[in-house]
Structure formats: C-alpha cells, structure tokens
Enzyme design. Structure first.
Site, PDB file in Angstrom:
ATOM      1  N   LYS A 479       0.877  -1.179   0.000  1.00  0.00           N
ATOM      2  CA  LYS A 479       0.000   0.000   0.000  1.00  0.00           C
ATOM      3  C   LYS A 479       0.911   1.224   0.000  1.00  0.00           C
ATOM      4  CE  LYS A 479      -3.471   2.250   3.000  1.00  0.00           C
ATOM      5  NZ  LYS A 479      -4.142   2.078   4.295  1.00  0.00           N
ATOM      6  N   TRP A 480       0.897   1.942  -1.101  1.00  0.00           N
ATOM      7  CA  TRP A 480       1.787   3.100  -1.308  1.00  0.00           C
ATOM      8  C   TRP A 480       1.006   4.359  -0.934  1.00  0.00           C
ATOM      9  CZ3 TRP A 480       6.706   3.102  -4.119  1.00  0.00           C
ATOM     10  CH2 TRP A 480       7.209   4.376  -4.365  1.00  0.00           C
ATOM     11  N   ASP A 481       1.336   4.919   0.217  1.00  0.00           N
ATOM     12  CA  ASP A 481       0.555   6.039   0.753  1.00  0.00           C
ATOM     13  C   ASP A 481       1.261   7.369   0.495  1.00  0.00           C
ATOM     14  OD1 ASP A 481      -1.489   7.300   2.102  1.00  0.00           O
ATOM     15  OD2 ASP A 481      -1.346   6.062   3.896  1.00  0.00           O
ATOM     16  N   MET A 482       0.535   8.468   0.629  1.00  0.00           N
ATOM     17  CA  MET A 482       1.088   9.810   0.429  1.00  0.00           C
ATOM     18  C   MET A 482       0.162  10.752   1.175  1.00  0.00           C
ATOM     19  SD  MET A 482       1.234  12.826  -1.164  1.00  0.00           S
ATOM     20  CE  MET A 482       2.363  13.879  -1.990  1.00  0.00           C
ATOM     21  N   ASN A 483       0.622  11.242   2.326  1.00  0.00           N
ATOM     22  CA  ASN A 483      -0.338  11.850   3.248  1.00  0.00           C
ATOM     23  C   ASN A 483      -0.228  13.343   3.474  1.00  0.00           C
ATOM     24  OD1 ASN A 483      -2.004   9.674   3.939  1.00  0.00           O
ATOM     25  ND2 ASN A 483      -0.359   8.782   5.148  1.00  0.00           N
ATOM     26  N   ASP A 551     -10.497   7.515   3.444  1.00  0.00           N
ATOM     27  CA  ASP A 551     -10.282   7.101   4.841  1.00  0.00           C
ATOM     28  C   ASP A 551     -11.615   7.001   5.572  1.00  0.00           C
ATOM     29  OD1 ASP A 551      -7.606   6.721   4.803  1.00  0.00           O
ATOM     30  OD2 ASP A 551      -7.061   8.545   5.873  1.00  0.00           O
TER      31      ASP A 551
END
Ligand code: GLA
Length: 780
Positions: A479-483, A551
């Site tokens: 899971k490649w996240d970017m927050n 989310d």
C-alpha cells in the site's frame, strides 16, 4: 478509425465522431464531436462547407485574425488556441519568446495517420507498449518563430474514447518559456452546459457538484501538488437537462497525478470552450533550443444517452487501457488491514493474532499498515527510515511474512516513500532531501515534509529503500501512501528561473520511481493511497490497479463517495473496507450487512479487529466472505450501474449473473413501499432473483419484544441479552423467477417495510442505514 480527406480529419469510434479541418489561414477549425456521422467520399466537400464557420463581415469590437482575413478567432471553434490573435478565451498555449513577446499563431503544416503510435516518454499513457492503436499526428508551426506544436489524437474505438496530448518543440537559438500548455481543448457551439465536477476534502471525496455555465469561466483545478480530494480531474460537461439515461454528455479525464486545470469558458458568442491540462498556476517551463516538452494525455468520451453510457465508456476504457500488469483482470484478494484495528500499535504478536482470526474468517491477505518501522509510534517521526522496528518485529519483515504465510495468508505492507519526518535518521543525514524554501519555515502537513523527487539522488534513495521493503521475501502486496498536500514548493537542485518546473518535475520523478519499481516487482499487487482519495487519478491507476477510495469507512458515507467515483472509474479500482461500529470517522452505527454490501461493490477488504468481534458478528463476517467469493468475479468484472440514488447494480459481461443492492438513509415510519428495477439484464433471458436469508437480532426491536414475550423483558437486561443470543427473527424472503424484460422494465415490488405496525416474516426490516442485496442468475 481515422480518415483524412484533403484537409479534413474524421476520427470515429463505434458511436462517436470527432471532425476538424484546416481553414484558409491554416488554423485548425473544430467541426464536430458527438454522435457518429459517416460522411461518404462524394459528400465530403459539401459536408465540410456545411460544418464550417461562415464570415462575411467584421463583428463589433472583435479583432480580425489578419488584415486580409475576416475570421474572428474569438467566435470560432478551434482545436488549439493561443493568445495575441484575437481569441479572448482560455488559451491552450501561452509561450514567452526570447524577445519577451507572448503572441503565438500555430499554423497547420502536415498530418499523418500512424499505425504505430508515438508514445509519451516520461508519463503514463493509455497506450501500452506495443499496442496497435490508430493515432493522428498533426504538426503545427508558429507563423514567425521556429517553434513546433505537435498534436496527437489516439482513437480507442470500442470504448468510445479519444485521447489527446501535445508536444512543443523549440527550434529557436535561445530558450523559450512555456507559461501554459494544455493537453486537450474542446470547443462546442453552445452555452449553458452543465459542468459536473467531483471534489470535497479528506474523508469526503468525490461529492458531485453541478454548475450551469452560461457565461464567464468555471474552473475545476488544484494547486495542491496532487490530483487531490478537492477536485478530481474527472469532469463531465453535459446538456443542462441530461440524466442517467438521456442527453448529450462529454466526459474528460487526465492521465496525470499533479496540479491540474479544467476550465469551462463561455464566450460572448455563446460558445463553450473546455480545456484540461497541467495547472498553469506557478508553472513555468524553460525550454532550451532543441528540447521538447510533452503534456500529459487527456481522455475524452461522448455519450448521446446520458451519464450511464458515459460511465460505461469510462469504466471499459480504464479497465482495458489504464489498469495493467498481472492484476489487471485478476479478481483481487480479500484483505484485512491493520490500521483501524491497531493503528500504530504494531507488533508481531498482534499481527499474527489478527492473521489467525483473518484466516478463520476466510480472508486471503493480511496487510500490516503504518507503525512497523523504526521508532514509528505516532505520526511525528521516522518517515524516510524504512527499516523495521526490531522491538516490534524481532524477526523483521521477512520473519513476520513467513509466519503470516504459514498461517495460510499472503502478506502485505504499508509504506509512505515520498515523505520525510524531521525526526528521522534520513533528515539528520540529508536535510537537503526535504522540499523546503531556504530561509523559510516549512508549513507542516501531518508533521511531515515531502521529499524533493526532482533530485536524482532522492529518487535513487526512494527506489533503493523501497527495493528492500518490497523485495522482502513474502511481500505480495504494497500500500503506497502519500499523506500531505504540497507547501513550500521549491527544489534546491533547480536554478531560480526553473522553480516553476518543480511541481511537474516532482510528478515526473514519481512516475520514474513507480515505473522502475512496478517493473521490478511485477508480481506485487500495489494499492494507491493518499489519505484515502487525495491522489485518485488515471496516472496512479496506470501503475497501481487499485486505490483506497477514502479514509472514511462509514458505510453510509461510502455510498456517496463510491457513487461519485463510479461516474468516471470502474469499481474494480476502488477499495472499500468493512470496519467497526461506531465508525471511527463518524461515530455512526450502521448494520454489519450494510457495511459488507457497500464494500462488496468495491474491492472488498476488512479493517477491523476480528479478534474483538462478538461471535455473532464473526459468524456473519465469515458468511459474507463466502458469499463474496462466490460473486467476486461479477463484482470485479461486471458493468456497474447507478440505478437510482439508493440502488446500485453490477452485471457480468455475459449478462448471466448480476447483483443489485438497495439502501436507506434515515427511515421514515409508514413508508412501506419499495420496488427494485434492474438495468443491463438481457431481456430475452429468464432470471432467478433472490436475497440472502437474514436472521434478525431481536434486540433491534428494543422494548417491542414485550409485544410477543410471555413475560416482561426489561430492555438490555440479562434476560433480554440471553433471549437475543438464542432467539432470532427470520427475515423476509424474496424469491422470483422472471424475465429480464420484466426486471428491466417493470421491476419487483418488495415485501412491505417495517413501519411500526407489526412484524412477521413478510416484513422487510429496513431501519436507518439498512440495505439489501439481491442476487440474480440466468436460468437459461
Ligand atoms: C493514511 C491512510 C490510512 C492509513 C494511515 C496510516 O491516512 O489513508 O489508510 O494508512 O495513513 O498512517
């Protein structure tokens, strides 16, 4: 199909035509984009004459294109527009030449139909390597400067999609500066169209907004650095009265993950211009002699039959031409994600106990979310340090993966590779890797900064640190996240005059990394995430076949969010999870079966501490997963339809199997009636329609239990709880064998809903946020 007749270009898909030609002055005049019209060879001359703009006199205060020309570019449908020659609308291109001037005038030079399409070099495209698809290349040259503008039109016949992009080539002896260059422009000869856009914020992505644009300019854009939850790049432009089933509609998207700009500009001549491309705000690109600049690819579709057909075009196109790799057509594993179950409290034992319960429930993949790497106990530290926290994972990633695999589950891991925490080993050693403006405090977002991916060393760092994690034995999903959004956009590696390139160079840097890693790890399933849907776009989808849609895992909220996505994206790209109640984002309680029903229409997962579910819920979850496995290929591969505001439907491509779901917002008493109608079934087939038999907990009836109990039962007393454990109320049964014709056109009247006047097995208990799924199978 692409046909060139003289100086007229006919592009056709199965149901649409796109036609344009060259004026006497050399401008590209747009004639038509809409319903397919086939013009025979004999009729070409007159047809072109019929479609052309007629000018015989000057027009008021408008500017004539040239001394010997009455053409008013402000009143003409054009394929590309610039500034300085009388067109006052939003330009396609704006360039500053070495002499400081910005007037451009791009004139037709030549066109060629390519059997082997020319590919984008640094960005994802709808065309896969080696794909045989027809492309029209049109070359324009600036009238007085040695600068060339190349337009590419690629035709995807079966999906009714045409894509466009542009390349600017500088043959000057000096630099030129690109201030704006769009990917596509569509001029339409009417005003008052409706712009339908999708945006919101964290936790409430893809809210549909309708705006009639009668004059001036309406803009859907973002300068946040990512395609953003504020305004998704997917936009529809429709007749004001278009509906799901009727009316002209255009749909546009951009295969791009950064700042984008879509403008709907209505001129004083009641014509509408639509443009889409990189957001010109804070964008400036210095193009050196001999260099070229390529734009992202824009996607266009048209439907004469309302939003439904437009959405089908987009679904088919994205499935066939954007999603790629091993998982493109492969139903995805049902996962359990640790985030809402454990947040940052990751430990090997916690993950393993989740895994054991997950296995028992029928889950296939265990995903360890945030909190597993060195010192990461909350969101203030450690991003950039991609080594496991040995206190939490004594056996490391591989040790844990092996144990999860031994339980019988695949193993997946969360990463956020584009970020750096101030409190991290990486920042101590390489503070220059962070995107900050020298001499200025950085504005924080979730306590973290963005890595400057415009720097080659930073890209290498990201690739190498990820190779270690993704390449760890036993990792089959990432899971490649970017927050965070961008702030303080600046690259220490670029000179002052190139700082306007920073945001776009970041996206190019990201694509370079994603291309390398997805090619190196073709067996890994990548899931895209940016605080949910903050970067849900076709650029990311070209590398990562699924995206965490939001989310917000509240089932009721999700009905709106997933409906929003469905206008432009297939549900097989949207992941959706069953989570605990009260829900962690809204504190709302929704029935467990509604949480499943909604999530099953996306790519199903669970994000809940299964070890803490009560026995009844656990049993129900097990049954849900069994049902899903039986129907997964329909949910995954089927055509998705919005039947009405509270009904979805998915139909397998061969129309033999389908599922439809209805749901409720707040229920009203004394509203008993509900009918389901279907969309997309074969009218010559006969179908068996049935629901899953529900067993209601009598506690749902509260103190009404006393209407049937022989002794008085105090609500929530031990006696009430004990009865509830053993006595269940059978839910309604719906079971019909009827024709597709009847289902599509007449529908089924469902059993009466509960309305405070009595209950038996023919009553549909349909309280707040209830839902029902109906399974439909052809018996022919
Ligand atoms: C983001 C993601 C969540 C979760 C957290 C972890 O908010 O959208 O799903 O992964 O980060 O920090």
């Amino acid at each position: 199909m692409i046909a060139v007749r003289g100086n007229t270009f006919f592009l056709s898909t199965d149901n649409t035509s796109y036609i344009f030609g060259v004026t006497d002055e050399g401008l590209l005049e747009h004639y038509h984009y809409g319903k397919r019209v086939d013009v025979s060879d004999e009729a070409v001359t007159d047809s072109v004459r019929a479609m052309r703009e007629k000018v015989s006199h000057g027009k008021g205060t408008t500017i004539n294109y040239a001394k010997d020309s009455l053409t008013v570019t402000e009143d003409m449908l054009l394929e590309v527009s610039s500034v300085g020659k009388g067109d006052l609308r939003e330009p396609f291109i704006l360039v500053r030449y070495p002499d400081g001037s910005s007037t451009s005038d791009f004139i037709f030079k030549e066109a060629v139909v390519l059997d082997t399409p020319e590919m984008l070099k640094g960005m994802p495209s709808a065309i896969s390597a080696g794909e045989n698809v027809k492309q029209l290349k049109v070359v324009l040259t600036e009238r007085v400067r040695p600068v060339t503008l190349v337009l590419y039109y690629t035709v995807f016949e079966k999906c009714n999609v045409i894509t466009r992009r542009a390349v600017l080539v500088n043959s000057e002896k000096e630099n030129i500066v690109i201030k704006r260059i769009m990917s596509a422009q569509l001029d339409i000869d009417e005003a008052g169209l409706k712009a339908i856009t999708f945006g919101g914020n964290w936790g409430r992505e893809m809210k549909r907004t309708d705006t009639i644009v009668e004059n001036h300019t309406f803009v859907n854009a973002t300068a946040s650095g990512v395609s953003s939850n504020r305004s998704n790049p997917f936009v529809m432009l429709t007749k004001a009265d278009a509906t799901e089933e009727a009316g002209d509609c255009y749909g546009f998207n951009l295969i791009y993950s950064g700042n984008h700009y879509e403008a709907v500009d209505v001129s004083g001549f009641y014509k509408t211009r639509f443009i889409t491309g990189i957001n010109p705000q804070n964008f400036e690109w210095v193009l050196e002699p001999g260099e070229e600049f390529e734009t992202p690819e824009a996607v266009m579709t048209y439907s004469a039959a309302g939003f439904r057909e437009l959405s089908l075009n987009m679904q088919h196109f994205v499935k066939k031409h954007i999603v790629r790799g091993k998982y493109a057509d492969k139903p995805r594993p049902i996962l359990l994600n640790s985030w809402e179950a454990a947040y940052f409290n990751i430990s090997e034992s916690r993950i393993l106990s989740l895994a054991k319960k997950a296995k028992e429930a029928g889950v296939e993949l265990l995903v360890m979310d945030d909190g597993w790497f060195k010192g990461r106990n909350d969101d203030t530290t450690s991003l950039g340090d991609w080594t496991e926290d040995k206190k939490k994972l004594p056996g490391g990633i591989e040790g844990l993966a092996r144990k999860v695999n031994d339980i019988g589950l695949d193993f997946g891991i969360w990463v956020e590779p584009e970020m750096i925490s101030e409190k991290s080993d990486l920042y101590e050693v390489h503070p220059e890797y962070a995107m900050t403006v020298p001499g200025r405090d950085n504005s924080p977002g979730r306590n973290q900064m963005i890595l400057d991916l415009t720097q080659p060393e930073v890209r290498e760092y990201v690739k190498n640190s990820m190779r270690r994690v993704i390449g760890a034995k036993g990792v089959s999903y990432v899971k490649w996240d970017m927050n965070r959004m961008f702030s303080d956009v600046y690259s220490k590696a670029l000179p002052p005059e190139r700082q306007g390139e920073c945001a776009h160079r970041y996206v190019l840097g990201l694509y370079e990394i994603l291309k390398a890693l997805t090619e190196e790890f073709p067996d890994v399933l990548f899931e895209n995430c940016a605080s949910g849907g903050n970067r849900f776009d076709l650029g990311m989808t070209a590398y990562m076949p699924q995206t965490w849609g939001s989310d917000d895992s509240d089932a009721y909220e999700r009905t709106f969010i997933q409906t929003g996505y469905s206008y432009g994206y297939p549900m097989s790209t949207v992941t959706a999870h069953v989570s605990a109640c009260p829900n962690h984002q809204t504190l709302r309680n929704t029935p467990l079966d509604t949480r499943f029903n909604v999530a099953a229409f996306g790519v199903l997962g669970y994000e809940i501490n299964l070890g803490e579910c009560n026995a009844e819920d656990f049993k129900a979850i097990k049954a849900q997963i069994e049902t899903y496995k039986e129907w997964r290929d329909v949910f995954f591969g089927g055509d998705f339809y919005r039947v009405d505001d509270t009904q979805w439907m998915v139909v397998s491509p061969d129309r033999k199997r389908a599922v439809t779901m209805i749901w409720n917002g707040l229920c009203n008493p004394n509203e008993f009636y509900r009918k389901i109608k279907t969309v997309g079934l074969a009218e010559d087939k006969t179908y068996h329609v049935y629901n899953v038999k529900l067993r209601h907990n009598i506690k749902q009836f509260g103190s009404l239990v006393n209407q049937v109990a022989p002794v008085h039962v105090k609500q929530d007393s031990l006696m009430h709880n004990t009865i509830a454990k053993f006595v269940k109320m059978d839910g309604e049964v719906e079971d019909y064998t009827v024709s597709g014709e009847l289902l599509n056109n007449v529908g089924i009247k469902l059993t009466q809903a509960f309305g405070g006047t009595g209950y038996n097995q023919e009553t549909r208990l349909f309280q707040d946020f209830s839902s029902r799924m109906y399974f439909i199978e052809s018996i022919d």
